[in-house]
Scaffold this motif. Structure first.
Motif, PDB file in Angstrom:
ATOM      1  N   ASP A   1     -13.239  -0.464  -3.680  1.00 35.24           N
ATOM      2  CA  ASP A   1     -13.513   0.956  -3.899  1.00 35.24           C
ATOM      3  C   ASP A   1     -12.253   1.743  -3.546  1.00 35.24           C
ATOM      4  N   TRP A   2     -12.303   3.079  -3.704  1.00 27.86           N
ATOM      5  CA  TRP A   2     -11.107   3.880  -3.477  1.00 27.86           C
ATOM      6  C   TRP A   2     -11.457   5.238  -2.885  1.00 27.86           C
ATOM      7  N   GLN A   3     -10.396   5.902  -2.438  1.00 25.20           N
ATOM      8  CA  GLN A   3     -10.516   7.247  -1.867  1.00 25.20           C
ATOM      9  C   GLN A   3      -9.261   8.025  -2.252  1.00 25.20           C
TER      10      GLN A   3
ATOM     11  N   THR B   1     -10.390   0.213  -0.542  1.00 26.80           N
ATOM     12  CA  THR B   1     -11.161  -0.510   0.471  1.00 26.80           C
ATOM     13  C   THR B   1     -11.935  -1.633  -0.216  1.00 26.80           C
TER      14      THR B   1
END
Length: 675
Positions: free
Chosen positions: A46-48, A61
């Motif tokens: 996943d990402w941010q 992540t």
């Protein structure tokens, strides 16, 4: 159907270049209203997005592997994205107040869009505006709005007309087509424009038909309220010319060498499955795709192994690129077969802890600097003898050269005799190999016996090697190469683009030019070689410098060392060699240059300080002599001398030039009053 073809092309591009063992490549594409970046991150990641003063930071992540961003700006400008770095995820420097949106594509890919929409802190992402007909015939999974999903109370839609074709469910085909169209829209290959004809996306003719000013705009005729948006330009994608212009196709770029990779699951002798080349290709291609058009990875791997068995690197790489996770060994071997790239499978010196089956392959692609032990040599030779004939013929000459370069003449001669007894190699190939071995090991009687003169006529595949030996023989015998052969060698370099290998054609041609004092072609060639493979270009550069110093061509040497190709005194293979060149200039009365060469290295070793001290003393002594020397009162007092030719005369000429400059200043200055 054009949309589906574009989607398939994108899928092939992404799956072919995304599965890397080390760095993950980031691909780019330019659109009229946004710039798109695509990278494979895996389904589990996943990402941010974090905004900062210069742009955004995208963190993943779990942590993502290193990204390869070297080709991002090959196809896009810097109007939206000014820079990108692979550091703690991806760091994007923006050149505009743009919005950055991220989506997932086919589970394994992340799609990053940098759009012209002005970013407003705290504002939610704007939903995609889609104009739909009142009663959509198909539910597209991309559109999650209320109008995209039919109401459960709506009457059932009539089934599509049956075409009568046996075994084809038209409704299933329509749903599959809708899903592909939705994926194409998400990938930026298709813009949703309900109600428009299929010809709307065709190229605009060179002389467009004037519009009918009496007819209402098309958008108003459909019930719209304003003019249509311009038809988007197609996605920019690299073609064969683009890839060739960037030196090598991306699919065969060698990946960063790992210390150990897994060996193949079965020996190379089994890769043909007992089939000849003519029969095997057809048999293996039959089941490489299933009945739904999806690649069968196991069949693709068998086909790649089959191509490698018969020595076809590029063809094997193509099928490996269709797989999501091809084995690194096969990708590295395909690269080596196509280009002979050193280290494509790892380094022999870093084999500690590697599988024993990799010893031969590591020695073949990167043999290192030290001769292996007797038991390791025995293992390498045994694995070589177990190769199929095609690979033995391909790998044998390179393996023999590696052994003789490391001082193991017996192993080199054994390999040479093995491939000669097979009777498959052309006589010219063996003759050129014997010349290489005799040159590398001149004290070995067996190599001297086998060595012959360069063949008068060779096939095109051996033209580079034959020309190399021809120039080398002329240089050894006459101290120079003939101008006609040197011109032919330059043409052959342009035609074949050989690598700057030690004692290769690029190397020997540079030596021939240096002996003639012709630096222009050398600097042009080294400018390219230093930017692509500095470690391979450096031995060529040092040999050219040695020739210029041996022939006392000080002026030419200074031009070469101060050129941008040489990094303006910065590119030396070692501090010791830097001191050797500095000492050359110091001994010829040019202390300023000796000082500049040492200081450009930035080191502070005792031998460097010794040369700097000697250069400073010489400069101070010259300045003292210049100050104390009586100045002439007229130009007639300065004797005329012949032009300088040697280094000592050049140094004396510089001193006389200072004296002449002082005399001219004295003559032109106004005389004191009363004198």
């Amino acid at each position: 159907m054009r949309c589906l073809a574009g989607l398939a092309a994108l899928a092939i591009l992404l799956t072919g270049t995304g599965a890397m063992a080390q760095a993950v490549p980031v691909r780019s594409g330019e659109h009229p209203d946004f710039t798109r970046l695509v990278a494979r991150i895996g389904a589990e990641r996943d990402w941010q997005i974090i905004r900062n003063d210069t742009g955004v930071v995208i963190r993943f992540t779990p942590d993502a592997p290193e990204f390869d961003v070297s080709g991002v700006f090959d196809l896009i400008g810097r109007d939206r994205l000014s820079a990108i770095r692979s550091e703690d995820g991806l760091q994007l420097a923006l050149a505009c107040p743009c919005s950055v949106d991220i989506e997932r594509f086919q589970d394994n890919f992340v799609v990053i869009d940098i759009s012209d929409t002005t970013y407003i802190p705290g504002a939610p992402a704007a939903p995609m505006a889609v104009e739909l007909p009142p009663e959509p015939a198909l539910a597209l999974p991309l559109f999650a709005g209320a109008r995209a999903v039919p109401s459960p109370l709506a009457p059932p839609r009539p089934a599509l007309a049956d075409t009568g074709a046996p075994g084809i469910d038209v409704n299933d085909a329509a749903n599959a087509l809708a899903e592909q169209l939705a994926r194409a829209t998400a990938a930026g290959l298709l813009d949703v424009a309900p109600g428009m004809s299929f010809e709307a996306g065709d190229p605009v003719p060179a002389t467009p038909t004037p519009p009918d000013e009496t007819a209402p705009p098309a958008s108003l005729a459909r019930g719209g309220t304003g003019p249509l948006a311009p038809v988007p330009a197609p996605l920019d994608m690299a073609n064969a010319f683009d890839l060739r212009a960037n030196t090598r196709p991306g699919r065969l770029q060698p990946q960063p060498a790992a210390s150990c990779i897994a060996p193949p699951g079965r020996p190379a002798s089994d890769w043909s499955n007992g089939m000849s080349f003519a029969n095997g290709i057809g048999a293996l291609r039959v089941g490489v795709y299933n009945d739904r058009g999806a690649l069968v990875p196991e069949r693709a791997r068998l086909l790649a192994e089959f191509y490698l068995y018969y020595g076809f690197g590029a063809e094997a790489a193509f099928w490996l690129d269709q797989m999501d996770r091809p084995q690194p060994f096969f990708r590295g071997l395909a690269t080596y077969l196509e280009y002979g790239t050193s280290g494509a499978l790892g380094e022999f010196d870093a084999r500690e802890g590697c599988d024993g089956a990799m010893v031969f392959w590591l020695f073949l692609t990167a043999p290192g600097q030290d001769a292996p032990d007797a038991d390791v040599v025995a293992r390498i030779l045994a694995d070589f003898y177990n190769l199929p004939d095609t690979l033995r013929d391909l790998f044998g000459p390179a393996l023999a050269r590696s052994f003789v370069a490391l001082g193991d003449d017996a192993a080199a001669l054994e390999i040479r005799e093995n491939i000669a007894r097979g009777g498959r190699l052309a006589g010219e190939t063996l003759a050129l190999l014997d010349l290489d071995l005799a040159q590398a090991a001149p004290d070995t009687a067996a190599f001297r016996t086998n060595a012959t003169a360069p063949p008068a006529y060779v096939s095109s595949v051996n033209a580079v090697a034959a020309m190399t030996h021809r120039l080398r023989a002329q240089i050894d015998a006459e101290g120079r190469a003939s101008s006609a052969d040197l011109l032919a060698a330059e043409a052959l370099i342009y035609e074949t683009d050989p690598q700057p290998d030690l004692n290769g054609l690029v190397h020997v041609t540079a030596l021939a030019h240096a002996l003639e004092g012709n630096l222009d072609p050398i600097m042009q060639r080294l400018n390219t070689a230093m930017s692509t493979d500095a470690s391979a270009a450096m031995p060529i550069l040092t040999d050219v410098i040695d020739i210029l110093m041996d022939q006392d061509q000080t002026a030419q040497l200074l031009i070469l060392l101060s050129s941008p190709e040489f990094g303006q005194f910065r590119s030396f293979p070692s501090p010791a060699y830097r001191r050797q060149v500095a000492r050359y200039f110091l001994d010829r009365g040019l202390p300023d240059l000796a000082r500049d060469i040492i200081t450009a290295g930035g080191s502070d070793r005792a031998p460097d300080r010794e040369i700097l001290s000697a250069a400073s003393n010489r400069i101070s002594r010259d300045m003292t002599v210049e100050t104390e020397a009586p100045r002439p009162t007229s130009l007639a007092d300065i004797p005329a001398r012949p032009p300088a030719t040697s280094a000592e005369e050049i140094a004396a000429l510089l001193t006389r030039s200072r004296d002449m400059r002082a005399a001219v200043e004295t003559l032109l200055s106004p005389a004191p009053r009363g004198s």
